[in-house]
Design a protein around this motif. Structure first.
Motif, PDB file in Angstrom:
ATOM      1  N   VAL A 170       5.710   4.115   7.159  1.00 58.58           N
ATOM      2  CA  VAL A 170       7.030   3.960   6.551  1.00 58.58           C
ATOM      3  C   VAL A 170       6.913   2.995   5.375  1.00 58.58           C
ATOM      4  O   VAL A 170       6.325   1.912   5.504  1.00 58.58           O
ATOM      5  N   MET A 171       7.488   3.387   4.235  1.00 56.66           N
ATOM      6  CA  MET A 171       7.321   2.606   3.006  1.00 56.66           C
ATOM      7  C   MET A 171       8.505   2.816   2.075  1.00 56.66           C
ATOM      8  O   MET A 171       9.363   3.675   2.320  1.00 56.66           O
ATOM      9  N   SER A 172       8.550   2.055   0.998  1.00 56.54           N
ATOM     10  CA  SER A 172       9.594   2.233  -0.008  1.00 56.54           C
ATOM     11  C   SER A 172       9.302   3.487  -0.831  1.00 56.54           C
ATOM     12  O   SER A 172       8.147   3.918  -0.938  1.00 56.54           O
ATOM     13  N   PRO A 173      10.329   4.094  -1.433  1.00 57.28           N
ATOM     14  CA  PRO A 173      10.121   5.345  -2.195  1.00 57.28           C
ATOM     15  C   PRO A 173       9.220   5.194  -3.411  1.00 57.28           C
ATOM     16  O   PRO A 173       8.655   6.191  -3.878  1.00 57.28           O
ATOM     17  N   ASP A 174       9.064   3.981  -3.950  1.00 54.01           N
ATOM     18  CA  ASP A 174       8.198   3.811  -5.111  1.00 54.01           C
ATOM     19  C   ASP A 174       6.813   3.270  -4.745  1.00 54.01           C
ATOM     20  O   ASP A 174       6.052   2.819  -5.598  1.00 54.01           O
ATOM     21  N   HIS A 175       6.474   3.316  -3.469  1.00 49.75           N
ATOM     22  CA  HIS A 175       5.137   2.935  -3.026  1.00 49.75           C
ATOM     23  C   HIS A 175       4.129   3.948  -3.568  1.00 49.75           C
ATOM     24  O   HIS A 175       4.439   5.143  -3.709  1.00 49.75           O
ATOM     25  N   PRO A 176       2.895   3.531  -3.898  1.00 47.30           N
ATOM     26  CA  PRO A 176       1.895   4.472  -4.424  1.00 47.30           C
ATOM     27  C   PRO A 176       1.612   5.680  -3.533  1.00 47.30           C
ATOM     28  O   PRO A 176       1.207   6.737  -4.029  1.00 47.30           O
ATOM     29  N   LEU A 177       1.832   5.560  -2.219  1.00 42.76           N
ATOM     30  CA  LEU A 177       1.579   6.686  -1.312  1.00 42.76           C
ATOM     31  C   LEU A 177       2.801   7.570  -1.098  1.00 42.76           C
ATOM     32  O   LEU A 177       2.694   8.639  -0.478  1.00 42.76           O
ATOM     33  N   ALA A 178       3.953   7.142  -1.572  1.00 41.29           N
ATOM     34  CA  ALA A 178       5.210   7.786  -1.182  1.00 41.29           C
ATOM     35  C   ALA A 178       5.338   9.230  -1.627  1.00 41.29           C
ATOM     36  O   ALA A 178       6.070  10.009  -1.006  1.00 41.29           O
ATOM     37  N   GLY A 179       4.638   9.648  -2.638  1.00 41.43           N
ATOM     38  CA  GLY A 179       4.766  11.019  -3.125  1.00 41.43           C
ATOM     39  C   GLY A 179       3.956  12.035  -2.338  1.00 41.43           C
ATOM     40  O   GLY A 179       4.062  13.239  -2.599  1.00 41.43           O
ATOM     41  N   ARG A 180       3.197  11.614  -1.356  1.00 44.35           N
ATOM     42  CA  ARG A 180       2.357  12.532  -0.586  1.00 44.35           C
ATOM     43  C   ARG A 180       3.152  13.181   0.549  1.00 44.35           C
ATOM     44  O   ARG A 180       4.206  12.692   0.956  1.00 44.35           O
ATOM     45  N   GLU A 181       2.609  14.270   1.085  1.00 40.37           N
ATOM     46  CA  GLU A 181       3.232  14.918   2.234  1.00 40.37           C
ATOM     47  C   GLU A 181       2.791  14.271   3.546  1.00 40.37           C
ATOM     48  O   GLU A 181       3.525  14.301   4.538  1.00 40.37           O
ATOM     49  N   HIS A 182       1.588  13.726   3.549  1.00 36.60           N
ATOM     50  CA  HIS A 182       1.055  13.037   4.723  1.00 36.60           C
ATOM     51  C   HIS A 182      -0.025  12.072   4.263  1.00 36.60           C
ATOM     52  O   HIS A 182      -0.464  12.123   3.095  1.00 36.60           O
ATOM     53  N   VAL A 183      -0.452  11.192   5.155  1.00 34.24           N
ATOM     54  CA  VAL A 183      -1.487  10.214   4.818  1.00 34.24           C
ATOM     55  C   VAL A 183      -2.488  10.117   5.960  1.00 34.24           C
ATOM     56  O   VAL A 183      -2.234  10.569   7.079  1.00 34.24           O
ATOM     57  N   LEU A 184      -3.625   9.500   5.663  1.00 31.53           N
ATOM     58  CA  LEU A 184      -4.642   9.195   6.653  1.00 31.53           C
ATOM     59  C   LEU A 184      -4.680   7.683   6.892  1.00 31.53           C
ATOM     60  O   LEU A 184      -4.183   6.898   6.081  1.00 31.53           O
ATOM     61  N   LEU A 185      -5.295   7.290   7.982  1.00 32.83           N
ATOM     62  CA  LEU A 185      -5.447   5.868   8.248  1.00 32.83           C
ATOM     63  C   LEU A 185      -6.184   5.168   7.111  1.00 32.83           C
ATOM     64  O   LEU A 185      -5.844   4.035   6.741  1.00 32.83           O
ATOM     65  N   SER A 186      -7.172   5.826   6.552  1.00 32.31           N
ATOM     66  CA  SER A 186      -7.930   5.233   5.451  1.00 32.31           C
ATOM     67  C   SER A 186      -7.076   5.026   4.209  1.00 32.31           C
ATOM     68  O   SER A 186      -7.319   4.105   3.424  1.00 32.31           O
ATOM     69  N   ASP A 187      -6.053   5.867   4.014  1.00 32.34           N
ATOM     70  CA  ASP A 187      -5.138   5.676   2.887  1.00 32.34           C
ATOM     71  C   ASP A 187      -4.283   4.423   3.094  1.00 32.34           C
ATOM     72  O   ASP A 187      -4.105   3.599   2.192  1.00 32.34           O
ATOM     73  N   VAL A 188      -3.760   4.291   4.304  1.00 35.77           N
ATOM     74  CA  VAL A 188      -2.834   3.207   4.594  1.00 35.77           C
ATOM     75  C   VAL A 188      -3.544   1.860   4.637  1.00 35.77           C
ATOM     76  O   VAL A 188      -2.959   0.819   4.299  1.00 35.77           O
ATOM     77  N   ALA A 189      -4.827   1.852   5.024  1.00 33.62           N
ATOM     78  CA  ALA A 189      -5.561   0.599   5.223  1.00 33.62           C
ATOM     79  C   ALA A 189      -5.681  -0.231   3.958  1.00 33.62           C
ATOM     80  O   ALA A 189      -5.941  -1.440   4.024  1.00 33.62           O
ATOM     81  N   ALA A 190      -5.471   0.378   2.803  1.00 34.65           N
ATOM     82  CA  ALA A 190      -5.580  -0.364   1.541  1.00 34.65           C
ATOM     83  C   ALA A 190      -4.370  -1.254   1.274  1.00 34.65           C
ATOM     84  O   ALA A 190      -4.399  -2.048   0.323  1.00 34.65           O
ATOM     85  N   TYR A 191      -3.331  -1.148   2.113  1.00 40.62           N
ATOM     86  CA  TYR A 191      -2.085  -1.873   1.863  1.00 40.62           C
ATOM     87  C   TYR A 191      -1.751  -2.763   3.063  1.00 40.62           C
ATOM     88  O   TYR A 191      -2.152  -2.481   4.195  1.00 40.62           O
ATOM     89  N   PRO A 192      -0.978  -3.836   2.835  1.00 40.43           N
ATOM     90  CA  PRO A 192      -0.574  -4.702   3.957  1.00 40.43           C
ATOM     91  C   PRO A 192       0.205  -3.919   5.011  1.00 40.43           C
ATOM     92  O   PRO A 192       1.028  -3.061   4.672  1.00 40.43           O
ATOM     93  N   LEU A 193      -0.054  -4.219   6.268  1.00 38.89           N
ATOM     94  CA  LEU A 193       0.602  -3.516   7.373  1.00 38.89           C
ATOM     95  C   LEU A 193       1.750  -4.330   7.939  1.00 38.89           C
ATOM     96  O   LEU A 193       1.723  -5.564   7.953  1.00 38.89           O
ATOM     97  N   ILE A 194       2.741  -3.607   8.446  1.00 36.47           N
ATOM     98  CA  ILE A 194       3.850  -4.203   9.189  1.00 36.47           C
ATOM     99  C   ILE A 194       3.805  -3.579  10.583  1.00 36.47           C
ATOM    100  O   ILE A 194       4.097  -2.395  10.749  1.00 36.47           O
ATOM    101  N   LEU A 195       3.408  -4.376  11.564  1.00 39.96           N
ATOM    102  CA  LEU A 195       3.257  -3.886  12.932  1.00 39.96           C
ATOM    103  C   LEU A 195       4.324  -4.489  13.830  1.00 39.96           C
ATOM    104  O   LEU A 195       4.973  -5.474  13.482  1.00 39.96           O
ATOM    105  N   SER A 196       4.479  -3.898  15.002  1.00 41.54           N
ATOM    106  CA  SER A 196       5.354  -4.472  16.023  1.00 41.54           C
ATOM    107  C   SER A 196       4.725  -5.737  16.582  1.00 41.54           C
ATOM    108  O   SER A 196       3.489  -5.866  16.623  1.00 41.54           O
ATOM    109  N   ASP A 197       5.556  -6.667  17.042  1.00 38.34           N
ATOM    110  CA  ASP A 197       5.001  -7.847  17.695  1.00 38.34           C
ATOM    111  C   ASP A 197       4.735  -7.594  19.178  1.00 38.34           C
ATOM    112  O   ASP A 197       4.337  -8.498  19.904  1.00 38.34           O
TER     113      ASP A 197
END
Length: 296
Positions: A170-197
């Motif tokens: 889940v990301m903002s609409p202007d995030h570099p990945l936002a225009g894709r239909e799906h992503v891989l873990l390797s795509d997301v790993a390049a950016y800071p994560l927001i996880l549950s506590d």
């Protein structure tokens, strides 16, 4: 033919209520051997243990033992009613349902509706908890069946898979990945994560990234799913969650984009779990059959 006496039922119920032979014997003013013999006789007759016994530890009820005692207490109450016509009727059958907090908005209301339709004479209660809380509730016999993820359960639990979920980024609409239909873990790993506590959930995601050869940076551990989504909407990073909320806005009205993570290793089964691997009582078995409709 009846093989067990009401006295034997009473003795076993006392052991369950008082947590052991010594306290039950003192309460009933009988000898411990008498209680032990009664328990052995009952367990031999029903064909499975009602208590776990570990050296140096208190006796604890198995899931089958807890259900047996509930039914035995209802039987004893009915017997007392026969002797005293003014006594109240036997307690209604009960089912205690558990649900993981992130799954509850998607499954709980539907599950309650199904159970009330198919088991109208059963009193259904529920508990919403984190993953560890559900495990504890199942082990302690406070929950009969629980909706959860299989990642928390060992061989001491029986599970029925309902379906499998893929996580969402889940990301903002202007995030570099936002225009894709799906992503891989390797795509997301390049950016800071927001996880549950929630510790088990966060650790699960970190293990997934490690399995994919990635070591991401965690920017936030949020106390709720909506806080995760709010942080993501305000460009604090990419939120990782198995809850696919269709709303394109965070609580404060900020736009969001949610993309499926398609790595096969990230798919996680949603299961209906119970503690123990022994035979099911009739009520739990019927409830399990009813709740299996949620897999479709």
């Amino acid at each position: 033919m009846l093989y067990l006496s009401l006295r034997q039922y009473e003795y076993v119920c006392a052991i369950g209520r008082h947590g052991g032979l010594s306290a039950a014997a003192q309460h009933l003013n009988v000898s411990q051997p008498a209680l032990s013999n009664a328990l052995t006789r009952v367990e031999e007759q029903v064909g499975h243990p009602l208590f776990t016994r570990k050296r140096g530890a208190a006796m604890s009820l198995t899931p089958q033992g807890r259900r047996f005692i509930e039914q035995a207490e209802a039987l004893l109450a009915r017997a007392a009613q026969l002797e005293n016509s003014s006594a109240e009727g036997p307690a209604a059958a009960r089912l205690r349902l558990g649900c993981f907090e992130d799954l509850a908005p998607f499954l709980l209301a539907r599950a309650l509706r199904l159970l009330r339709r198919e088991l109208p004479d059963v009193a259904v209660t529920y508990r919403v908890a984190d993953l560890q809380g559900l495990v504890s509730g199942l082990v302690q016999g406070e929950i009969d069946l629980a909706f959860t993820y299989g990642l928390t359960l060992d061989a001491g639990f029986s599970t029925t898979q309902l379906f499998a979920n893929s996580p969402n980024a889940v990301m903002s609409p202007d995030h570099p990945l936002a225009g894709r239909e799906h992503v891989l873990l390797s795509d997301v790993a390049a950016y800071p994560l927001i996880l549950s506590d929630e510790g088990l959930s966060a650790q699960h995601f970190l293990n997934l990234f490690r399995s994919a050869g990635q070591t991401p940076k965690v920017a936030h551990r949020a106390a709720s799913l909506e806080i995760q989504r709010s942080f993501a909407a305000h460009k604090e990073g990419v939120a990782m969650t198995y809850a696919n909320i269709p709303a394109p806005l965070s609580y404060d009205g900020t736009p969001l984009v949610s993309l499926p993570v398609t790595d096969q290793i990230a798919r996680e089964p949603v299961v209906l779990a119970r503690h123990g691997t022994g035979p099911l009582d009739a009520l739990t078995e019927r409830a399990q059959q009813v709740l299996a409709e949620l897999s479709t």
